[in-house]
Design a protein around this motif. Sequence first.
Motif, mmCIF file in Angstrom:
data_model
loop_
_atom_site.group_PDB
_atom_site.id
_atom_site.type_symbol
_atom_site.label_atom_id
_atom_site.label_comp_id
_atom_site.label_asym_id
_atom_site.label_seq_id
_atom_site.Cartn_x
_atom_site.Cartn_y
_atom_site.Cartn_z
ATOM 1 N N THR A 125 2.760 -12.368 -3.858
ATOM 2 C CA THR A 125 2.787 -10.953 -4.209
ATOM 3 C C THR A 125 3.920 -10.695 -5.200
ATOM 4 O O THR A 125 4.875 -11.459 -5.285
ATOM 5 C CB THR A 125 2.967 -10.060 -2.965
ATOM 6 O OG1 THR A 125 4.264 -10.283 -2.395
ATOM 7 C CG2 THR A 125 1.888 -10.357 -1.927
ATOM 8 N N VAL A 165 -0.944 -11.591 -7.012
ATOM 9 C CA VAL A 165 -1.150 -10.221 -6.549
ATOM 10 C C VAL A 165 -0.043 -9.333 -7.100
ATOM 11 O O VAL A 165 1.133 -9.712 -7.110
ATOM 12 C CB VAL A 165 -1.157 -10.160 -5.008
ATOM 13 C CG1 VAL A 165 -1.356 -8.729 -4.517
ATOM 14 C CG2 VAL A 165 -2.247 -11.076 -4.451
ATOM 15 N N ASN A 208 5.648 -13.595 0.369
ATOM 16 C CA ASN A 208 5.871 -12.145 0.340
ATOM 17 C C ASN A 208 7.066 -11.863 -0.574
ATOM 18 O O ASN A 208 8.213 -11.790 -0.135
ATOM 19 C CB ASN A 208 6.153 -11.623 1.754
ATOM 20 C CG ASN A 208 4.901 -11.463 2.585
ATOM 21 O OD1 ASN A 208 3.886 -10.966 2.106
ATOM 22 N ND2 ASN A 208 4.967 -11.893 3.840
ATOM 23 N N CYS A 261 0.461 -8.130 4.799
ATOM 24 C CA CYS A 261 0.070 -9.452 4.282
ATOM 25 C C CYS A 261 0.225 -10.525 5.350
ATOM 26 O O CYS A 261 -0.626 -11.413 5.490
ATOM 27 C CB CYS A 261 0.909 -9.806 3.054
ATOM 28 S SG CYS A 261 0.505 -8.863 1.556
ATOM 29 N N ILE A 316 -0.038 -3.306 -2.087
ATOM 30 C CA ILE A 316 0.109 -3.966 -0.794
ATOM 31 C C ILE A 316 0.604 -3.025 0.294
ATOM 32 O O ILE A 316 0.621 -3.390 1.471
ATOM 33 C CB ILE A 316 1.019 -5.203 -0.881
ATOM 34 C CG1 ILE A 316 2.435 -4.835 -1.323
ATOM 35 C CG2 ILE A 316 0.393 -6.258 -1.789
ATOM 36 C CD1 ILE A 316 3.429 -5.960 -1.145
#
Length: 250
Positions: A9, A33, A86, A119, A61
């Motif tokens: 992410t 992402v 993350n 996530c 997210i």
Amino acid sequence: MTIKTAIVTGAGTGVGKAIVKALLGQGFKVAMVGRRQEVLDAAAKELDATGSDTLVLPADIGDPAAVAGVFDQVKARWGRLDLLVNNAGIGAPAIPLEELSAEQWLGVVAANLNGAFFCTQQAFKIMKAQSPRGGRIINNGSISATTPRPHSAPYTATKHAITGLTKSTALDGRPFDIACGQIDIGNAATEMTRKMATGVLQANGSTAVEATMDAKHVGDAVAYMASLPLDANVLTMTVMATQMPFVGRG
């Protein structure tokens, strides 16, 4: 041979882009992402990562439905998930905390903490059920996970919370071969840290120029953490510019 797959992410800029580059170099297939399609597309083109080894997945997210959609697409494309990074995070304006709006506070919490949790939930669902079972989750804690800067309450609070999420994830993942660790980053040279070249506010009220380091070192550190077998884990790692004011009293 089982393919290795990852979701990163905040993948379109800075540290996230460096992590994607390092993982691709290790043979991972990577889902990139981020919030903005055009930024992700530009990053993928820059990294020459526009083939079958990458997916570009724009998503907020902080929205659990959007997160579920990302993980569904990765599972449909590659069949499994071996690594979640993350990394996504934002800050609020560096102003006295009593001047922050509720919207500014909630926006940071949504991106930095809620997003990481949503996530992680989706990663657990896939990693528990797949064969071979398990996987790895790496959280970007930042050195703000231990030590704040002035006027950084939302960012620091969420990064302290990431440490709790890391430890809970490592504990809850243990029976399912899910390893979780945290990388705390200090002054990687990105757009976010560009102002450090002209001086940033210090704890004693002065302004000082701070040293930075190449974001590549962060990517390499994450790639090392990701390279370990699931019976070994880096629970915490700090990667920082050697000369930055962090250790001790400044």
